[in-house]
Design a protein around this motif. Sequence first.
Motif, PDB file in Angstrom:
ATOM      1  N   GLN A  76     -54.807  13.116  18.143  1.00 32.21           N
ATOM      2  CA  GLN A  76     -54.379  12.208  17.087  1.00 32.21           C
ATOM      3  C   GLN A  76     -53.145  12.729  16.354  1.00 32.21           C
ATOM      4  O   GLN A  76     -52.240  11.952  16.047  1.00 32.21           O
ATOM      5  CB  GLN A  76     -55.518  11.987  16.082  1.00 32.21           C
ATOM      6  N   THR A  77     -53.102  14.027  16.081  1.00 32.88           N
ATOM      7  CA  THR A  77     -51.941  14.562  15.361  1.00 32.88           C
ATOM      8  C   THR A  77     -50.690  14.503  16.223  1.00 32.88           C
ATOM      9  O   THR A  77     -49.602  14.199  15.726  1.00 32.88           O
ATOM     10  CB  THR A  77     -52.184  16.009  14.869  1.00 32.88           C
ATOM     11  N   HIS A  80     -49.594  10.823  16.290  1.00 37.01           N
ATOM     12  CA  HIS A  80     -49.055  10.467  14.972  1.00 37.01           C
ATOM     13  C   HIS A  80     -47.658  11.050  14.791  1.00 37.01           C
ATOM     14  O   HIS A  80     -46.739  10.368  14.312  1.00 37.01           O
ATOM     15  CB  HIS A  80     -49.995  10.973  13.876  1.00 37.01           C
ATOM     16  N   LYS A  84     -44.176   8.942  14.252  1.00 36.57           N
ATOM     17  CA  LYS A  84     -43.323   9.137  13.070  1.00 36.57           C
ATOM     18  C   LYS A  84     -41.908   9.539  13.465  1.00 36.57           C
ATOM     19  O   LYS A  84     -40.930   9.099  12.867  1.00 36.57           O
ATOM     20  CB  LYS A  84     -43.940  10.179  12.122  1.00 36.57           C
TER      21      LYS A  84
END
Length: 110
Positions: A76-77, A80, A84
Amino acid sequence: MSRKLLVVYNTCGLSGREKVGWYVDCINNILKQDFDDFRVVVSSCKNSISTIKHLVQTFGRNISYNFISDRLTVNQTFTHTVQKCVESLGEFEGYLYVDSGINFRNNTQI
């Protein structure tokens, strides 16, 4: 026109064992790579304020940062952080995950 490679250097502060000196050494070795057109971003999940400040003071605008305050999985990181960076920098041809335990050392041909 897209850039070639986004290198996502992943750190995590959940364990409480943040090795900021190690992070700096590893990131410096990534930046020394003999490869054209890449950008390094630190994907920081729940790192301490002192670690965040040290990284920003050390690298400034030479790299990008994504500070994540939620408790998320590494998948997930990474996703993400890529999202971004694409929002702010545009698309890349490729996206490379580098765990904070990896150090390229003096090898500039990774």
